[in-house]
Design a protein around this motif. Structure first.
Motif, PDB file in Angstrom:
ATOM      1  N   GLN A  85      61.550  52.641  49.113  1.00  0.00           N
ATOM      2  CA  GLN A  85      63.020  52.986  49.013  1.00  0.00           C
ATOM      3  C   GLN A  85      62.315  53.548  50.677  1.00  0.00           C
ATOM      4  OE1 GLN A  85      65.836  53.145  46.484  1.00  0.00           O
ATOM      5  NE2 GLN A  85      64.622  51.719  46.052  1.00  0.00           N
ATOM      6  N   LEU A 123      64.711  56.702  52.733  1.00  0.00           N
ATOM      7  CA  LEU A 123      65.808  57.722  53.162  1.00  0.00           C
ATOM      8  C   LEU A 123      66.348  57.169  54.766  1.00  0.00           C
ATOM      9  CD1 LEU A 123      63.030  59.902  52.056  1.00  0.00           C
ATOM     10  CD2 LEU A 123      64.635  59.478  50.660  1.00  0.00           C
ATOM     11  N   SER A 124      66.953  57.317  54.757  1.00  0.00           N
ATOM     12  CA  SER A 124      68.147  56.969  55.887  1.00  0.00           C
ATOM     13  C   SER A 124      67.979  56.305  56.575  1.00  0.00           C
ATOM     14  CB  SER A 124      68.784  58.433  56.032  1.00  0.00           C
ATOM     15  OG  SER A 124      69.883  57.901  57.181  1.00  0.00           O
ATOM     16  N   CYS A 156      67.049  56.744  45.227  1.00  0.00           N
ATOM     17  CA  CYS A 156      67.893  57.530  45.939  1.00  0.00           C
ATOM     18  C   CYS A 156      68.903  57.237  46.392  1.00  0.00           C
ATOM     19  CB  CYS A 156      66.489  57.614  47.455  1.00  0.00           C
ATOM     20  SG  CYS A 156      66.622  56.611  48.502  1.00  0.00           S
ATOM     21  N   GLY A 214      70.127  59.247  51.290  1.00  0.00           N
ATOM     22  CA  GLY A 214      68.549  60.212  51.629  1.00  0.00           C
ATOM     23  C   GLY A 214      68.982  61.634  50.982  1.00  0.00           C
ATOM     24  N   ILE A 240      67.041  62.403  45.167  1.00  0.00           N
ATOM     25  CA  ILE A 240      65.888  61.005  44.824  1.00  0.00           C
ATOM     26  C   ILE A 240      66.159  61.237  43.297  1.00  0.00           C
ATOM     27  CG2 ILE A 240      63.891  62.973  44.796  1.00  0.00           C
ATOM     28  CD1 ILE A 240      62.660  59.911  46.003  1.00  0.00           C
ATOM     29  N   LEU A 289      66.265  66.573  47.810  1.00  0.00           N
ATOM     30  CA  LEU A 289      65.078  65.939  48.780  1.00  0.00           C
ATOM     31  C   LEU A 289      65.156  67.227  50.605  1.00  0.00           C
ATOM     32  CD1 LEU A 289      64.891  62.592  49.283  1.00  0.00           C
ATOM     33  CD2 LEU A 289      63.487  63.925  48.270  1.00  0.00           C
ATOM     34  N   LEU A 339      63.000  67.396  54.409  1.00  0.00           N
ATOM     35  CA  LEU A 339      61.958  67.053  53.173  1.00  0.00           C
ATOM     36  C   LEU A 339      60.982  68.877  52.765  1.00  0.00           C
ATOM     37  CD1 LEU A 339      61.041  63.333  53.702  1.00  0.00           C
ATOM     38  CD2 LEU A 339      62.855  64.178  53.220  1.00  0.00           C
TER      39      LEU A 339
END
Length: 430
Positions: A49, A51-52, A93, A97, A100, A113, A342
């Motif tokens: 995946q 995340l943004s 996700c 982002g 998830i 996250l 994160l």
């Protein structure tokens, strides 16, 4: 114009061998490799995946762990402990982002996250969850399992209800669900599912209605729709890919797809090229190219108009993920400035009710103004265009408040000068 559209997309892939890398980024025009993500194990099926525009994530194929790579780095983040309660069988996700969802056996785990909090543990399936998908606006997500069930969940309800329940439950499949995909219109789009029972279903997530059932002659393993939601692509276990026109649907809800001897059928086109099960499909944003991956390790890039293979990217093991993605600048920058914060993932839900601080990361804006209402209204009213109705309304409200303040001041002065002065005179006479 097509050249501009091509340059803004790349292909991300992963396979189950991880001989040279866990995931890779490819130029779909030439088939050349642009970057790789290494120093980790093989990734599980459909867990790769984005995340943004900041990170690449993927779940370990055999261990309860999730890996995170900065978009511009070969090495995963070492000081980030993303350990899960069990081996991940599906992962998805939100497009931004922020959240998830990981499937571990028949349960779903939802994390935030930015602080790593385990927000919910959902248990609705009876067997292992095999696929997950978020809508493009992040408002809902769907889960499909080996029990043949599909659940649609509201992210808002999952986050806020103590005991959230699915928005809709679909039990039309009689065998394991192999793939799910939402359309590009957010919660108003369509949801497509495929199963080993040889059927492909199209649902309306808003009303929970089954709109169409396509019945094929072979078990199905993957599905994808183009951005216009006009064409539906279905991958089969025998290696064929079917293209079905959704703008010319049959009159009935159920339609049996019959393929003629020439390989095609009315309203259906067959793409021949794979020799084994097609486990992943994705369509470019301009709806001109299709990418497919199979268990034999082949990734084909197709021209949709001519349904011909443009190029093939060979992998060392069965494909676990392949999809088109925007060619973000962060893929090639030297100094990455991620939009996301994160944290280590909690393995146990923290329901103490304590407030949690969230670090807000922004670019080109003073961070002290983020939670300051005045920075969004009074300071910016003059800079907003005069034709903006919001700006006009704010100006009218400010003028009204100013008038009310003047009236209140006048009433106060009148009270002081007249009522209190008369009271003083009366006291003096008595």
């Amino acid at each position: 114009m097509s050249r501009i559209a091509d340059t803004r997309e790349v292909i991300l892939t992963s396979d189950s061998s991880s001989e040279h890398w866990s995931a890779a980024v490819w130029d779909h025009r030439t088939g050349s490799i642009l970057s790789t993500y290494k120093y980790a194990a093989a990734l599980s099926h459909r867990s790769l995946q984005l995340l943004s525009d900041s990170y690449v994530v993927g779940a370990d194929l055999t261990k309860p762990r999730i890996y995170v790579w900065p978009l511009n780095s070969h090495t995963p983040i070492s000081n980030l402990r993303l350990t899960t309660p069990g081996k991940v069988t599906a992962l998805s996700c939100t497009p931004n982002g922020a959240y998830i969802v990981a499937a571990i056996s028949e349960k779903l785990f939802l994390w935030q996250l930015c602080n790593g909090r385990l927000l919910k543990n959902l248990s609705q399936h009876y067997q292992t969850v095999s696929c997950l998908s978020f809508s493009k606006d992040s408002s809902i997500f769907a889960s499909g399992g080996e029990d043949g069930l599909i659940f649609i969940w509201s992210l808002y309800r999952v986050l806020n209800d103590e005991h959230p329940t699915p928005l809709h439950t679909f039990s039309h499949h009689s065998l394991p669900v192999k793939d799910l995909q939402f359309g590009h219109a957010g919660a108003r789009g369509r949801l497509c599912s495929v199963s080993l029972d040889r059927t492909c279903n199209v649902y309306d997530p808003g009303s929970g209605l089954l709109l169409l059932t396509l019945v094929f002659d072979v078990p199905l393993s993957s599905v994808s729709m183009n951005t216009r939601e006009s064409d539906l692509f279905v991958g089969c276990t025998n290696g064929d890919i079917y293209r079905f026109n959704l703008h010319e649907p049959p009159r009935g809800i159920e339609h049996h797809v019959q393929v003629r001897n020439d390989g095609n059928s009315e309203g259906v086109i067959v793409f021949h090229g794979h020799k084994s099960s097609v486990v992943a499909l994705s369509i470019s944003i301009d709806c001109r190219s299709l990418v497919s991956g199979s268990t034999s390790g082949e990734v084909h890039v197709w021209d949709i108009a001519s349904h011909q293979i443009l190029r093939t990217i060979d992998h060392k093991g069965p494909i676990t993920a392949v999809f088109f993605a925007k060619h973000y600048d962060n893929f090639r920058v030297t100094d990455l400035k991620p939009r996301l914060q994160l944290c280590n993932l909690q393995r146990i839900s923290d329901d103490t009710g304590k407030e949690n601080s969230i670090e807000v990361i922004t670019r080109d804006r003073n961070t002290t103004d983020i939670l300051n209402f005045d920075s969004f209204t009074e300071k910016n009213i003059d800079t907003i265009g005069s034709g903006n109705p919001t700006a006009k309304k704010l100006l009218e409200m400010k003028e009204e408040i100013y008038k009310l303040k003047k009236i209140n001041t006048a009433i106060y002065q009148y009270s002081v000068n007249n009522i209190l002065n008369k009271s003083d005179k009366n006291l003096t006479l008595t």
